[in-house]
Design a protein around this motif. Structure first.
Motif, PDB file in Angstrom:
ATOM      1  N   ALA A  68      14.529   3.255 -25.963  1.00 17.41           N
ATOM      2  CA  ALA A  68      15.186   4.416 -26.524  1.00 17.41           C
ATOM      3  C   ALA A  68      16.143   3.974 -27.610  1.00 17.41           C
ATOM      4  CB  ALA A  68      15.939   5.155 -25.430  1.00 17.41           C
ATOM      5  N   PHE A  69      16.342   4.820 -28.575  1.00 16.38           N
ATOM      6  CA  PHE A  69      17.313   4.578 -29.629  1.00 16.38           C
ATOM      7  C   PHE A  69      18.476   5.522 -29.431  1.00 16.38           C
ATOM      8  CE2 PHE A  69      13.486   2.850 -31.444  1.00 16.38           C
ATOM      9  CZ  PHE A  69      13.929   1.725 -32.113  1.00 16.38           C
ATOM     10  N   GLU A  70      19.644   5.079 -29.821  1.00 23.96           N
ATOM     11  CA  GLU A  70      20.856   5.867 -29.681  1.00 23.96           C
ATOM     12  C   GLU A  70      21.746   5.576 -30.879  1.00 23.96           C
ATOM     13  OE1 GLU A  70      23.453   8.510 -27.767  1.00 23.96           O
ATOM     14  OE2 GLU A  70      21.453   7.965 -27.099  1.00 23.96           O
ATOM     15  N   TYR A  71      22.320   6.629 -31.455  1.00 23.83           N
ATOM     16  CA  TYR A  71      23.272   6.451 -32.540  1.00 23.83           C
ATOM     17  C   TYR A  71      24.589   5.940 -31.959  1.00 23.83           C
ATOM     18  CZ  TYR A  71      26.504   7.423 -36.324  1.00 23.83           C
ATOM     19  OH  TYR A  71      27.467   7.298 -37.294  1.00 23.83           O
ATOM     20  N   VAL A  72      25.136   4.867 -32.560  1.00 24.12           N
ATOM     21  CA  VAL A  72      26.386   4.267 -32.108  1.00 24.12           C
ATOM     22  C   VAL A  72      27.417   4.471 -33.222  1.00 24.12           C
ATOM     23  CG1 VAL A  72      27.507   2.154 -31.318  1.00 24.12           C
ATOM     24  CG2 VAL A  72      25.110   2.589 -30.747  1.00 24.12           C
ATOM     25  N   PRO A  73      28.332   5.424 -33.028  1.00 30.30           N
ATOM     26  CA  PRO A  73      29.276   5.762 -34.102  1.00 30.30           C
ATOM     27  C   PRO A  73      30.090   4.580 -34.624  1.00 30.30           C
ATOM     28  CG  PRO A  73      29.380   7.414 -32.368  1.00 30.30           C
ATOM     29  CD  PRO A  73      28.516   6.291 -31.859  1.00 30.30           C
ATOM     30  N   ILE A  74      30.574   3.700 -33.756  1.00 26.87           N
ATOM     31  CA  ILE A  74      31.421   2.598 -34.210  1.00 26.87           C
ATOM     32  C   ILE A  74      30.671   1.655 -35.156  1.00 26.87           C
ATOM     33  CG2 ILE A  74      30.990   1.034 -32.279  1.00 26.87           C
ATOM     34  CD1 ILE A  74      34.068   0.449 -32.371  1.00 26.87           C
ATOM     35  N   LEU A  75      29.346   1.611 -35.029  1.00 27.47           N
ATOM     36  CA  LEU A  75      28.524   0.791 -35.926  1.00 27.47           C
ATOM     37  C   LEU A  75      27.847   1.623 -36.999  1.00 27.47           C
ATOM     38  CD1 LEU A  75      26.867  -1.520 -33.238  1.00 27.47           C
ATOM     39  CD2 LEU A  75      28.838  -2.022 -34.693  1.00 27.47           C
ATOM     40  N   ASP A  76      27.909   2.944 -36.860  1.00 29.47           N
ATOM     41  CA  ASP A  76      27.308   3.898 -37.795  1.00 29.47           C
ATOM     42  C   ASP A  76      25.824   3.628 -38.019  1.00 29.47           C
ATOM     43  OD1 ASP A  76      27.329   6.150 -39.473  1.00 29.47           O
ATOM     44  OD2 ASP A  76      27.629   4.899 -41.265  1.00 29.47           O
ATOM     45  N   ARG A  77      25.115   3.364 -36.905  1.00 30.80           N
ATOM     46  CA  ARG A  77      23.670   3.159 -37.020  1.00 30.80           C
ATOM     47  C   ARG A  77      22.995   3.409 -35.685  1.00 30.80           C
ATOM     48  NH1 ARG A  77      22.481  -3.122 -38.082  1.00 30.80           N
ATOM     49  NH2 ARG A  77      20.393  -2.285 -37.993  1.00 30.80           N
ATOM     50  N   ASN A  78      21.695   3.636 -35.740  1.00 39.51           N
ATOM     51  CA  ASN A  78      20.892   3.795 -34.533  1.00 39.51           C
ATOM     52  C   ASN A  78      20.531   2.411 -34.016  1.00 39.51           C
ATOM     53  OD1 ASN A  78      20.742   6.663 -34.862  1.00 39.51           O
ATOM     54  ND2 ASN A  78      19.147   6.354 -36.386  1.00 39.51           N
ATOM     55  N   LEU A  79      20.682   2.219 -32.711  1.00 39.99           N
ATOM     56  CA  LEU A  79      20.322   0.949 -32.092  1.00 39.99           C
ATOM     57  C   LEU A  79      19.325   1.185 -30.968  1.00 39.99           C
ATOM     58  CD1 LEU A  79      23.791  -0.803 -31.653  1.00 39.99           C
ATOM     59  CD2 LEU A  79      22.136  -1.127 -33.493  1.00 39.99           C
ATOM     60  N   MET A  80      18.464   0.215 -30.723  1.00 32.10           N
ATOM     61  CA  MET A  80      17.572   0.295 -29.585  1.00 32.10           C
ATOM     62  C   MET A  80      18.374  -0.117 -28.352  1.00 32.10           C
ATOM     63  SD  MET A  80      13.813  -1.291 -29.068  1.00 32.10           S
ATOM     64  CE  MET A  80      12.640  -0.069 -28.543  1.00 32.10           C
ATOM     65  N   VAL A  81      18.423   0.766 -27.378  1.00 28.78           N
ATOM     66  CA  VAL A  81      19.205   0.513 -26.172  1.00 28.78           C
ATOM     67  C   VAL A  81      18.301   0.596 -24.948  1.00 28.78           C
ATOM     68  CG1 VAL A  81      21.475   1.153 -27.054  1.00 28.78           C
ATOM     69  CG2 VAL A  81      19.972   2.930 -26.209  1.00 28.78           C
ATOM     70  N   THR A  82      17.511  -0.435 -24.778  1.00 29.06           N
ATOM     71  CA  THR A  82      16.630  -0.514 -23.623  1.00 29.06           C
ATOM     72  C   THR A  82      16.454  -1.970 -23.248  1.00 29.06           C
ATOM     73  OG1 THR A  82      14.565   0.303 -22.661  1.00 29.06           O
ATOM     74  CG2 THR A  82      14.433  -0.640 -24.870  1.00 29.06           C
ATOM     75  N   SER A  83      15.988  -2.198 -22.053  1.00 26.51           N
ATOM     76  CA  SER A  83      15.722  -3.557 -21.611  1.00 26.51           C
ATOM     77  C   SER A  83      14.677  -3.500 -20.504  1.00 26.51           C
ATOM     78  CB  SER A  83      16.996  -4.231 -21.092  1.00 26.51           C
ATOM     79  OG  SER A  83      17.340  -3.715 -19.824  1.00 26.51           O
ATOM     80  N   ILE A  84      14.226  -4.648 -20.084  1.00 27.51           N
ATOM     81  CA  ILE A  84      13.247  -4.693 -19.000  1.00 27.51           C
ATOM     82  C   ILE A  84      13.841  -4.090 -17.727  1.00 27.51           C
ATOM     83  CG2 ILE A  84      13.743  -7.005 -18.135  1.00 27.51           C
ATOM     84  CD1 ILE A  84      10.238  -5.465 -18.730  1.00 27.51           C
TER      85      ILE A  84
END
Length: 119
Positions: free
Chosen positions: A1-17
């Motif tokens: 899943a991707f999630e927008y992270v305001p402190i970095l001002d970008r979408n990041l992939m936030v998933t793991s095994i």
């Protein structure tokens, strides 16, 4: 899943095994379950599941790009789940040895999903 992270001002992939049934391969009561019946499943944005080969590629990337922490007794690590993928490698304890691992969760955050143009 991707999630927008305001402190970095970008979408990041936030998933793991750990977001997939494979994570439970050693958990009694779950490891005996068929893969399709296990909790959690890593999927692409269109809800299509990752193949075993894609999951292995994901694990290989995690393993090859990680930065190990040279733990010493009494060390503490603080990791932001939104900024860094992280994991704990397996350890082998000698007879009589113990390992104590604590996890502390911060406040809940409101999910934002993705933000267009922030890739």
């Amino acid at each position: 899943a991707f999630e927008y992270v305001p402190i970095l001002d970008r979408n990041l992939m936030v998933t793991s095994i750990a977001d997939d049934g494979e994570w439970f391969d050693s958990w009694p009561g779950i490891k005996e379950m068929p893969q399709d019946d296990r909790p959690l499943d890593m999927t692409f944005g269109d809800d299509q599941p990752l193949t075993l080969e894609e999951k292995q590629a994901w694990v290989d990337i995690y393993d090859s790009c990680g930065i190990p922490i040279a733990w010493q007794p009494g060390d503490v690590a603080v990791v932001c789940n939104m900024r860094f993928a992280h994991g704990r490698p397996g350890i082998d304890l000698l007879p009589g040895e113990e390992r104590e691992l604590g996890v502390m969760l911060g406040p809940m955050f409101e999910r934002m999903e993705i933000k267009e143009g922030k890739w």
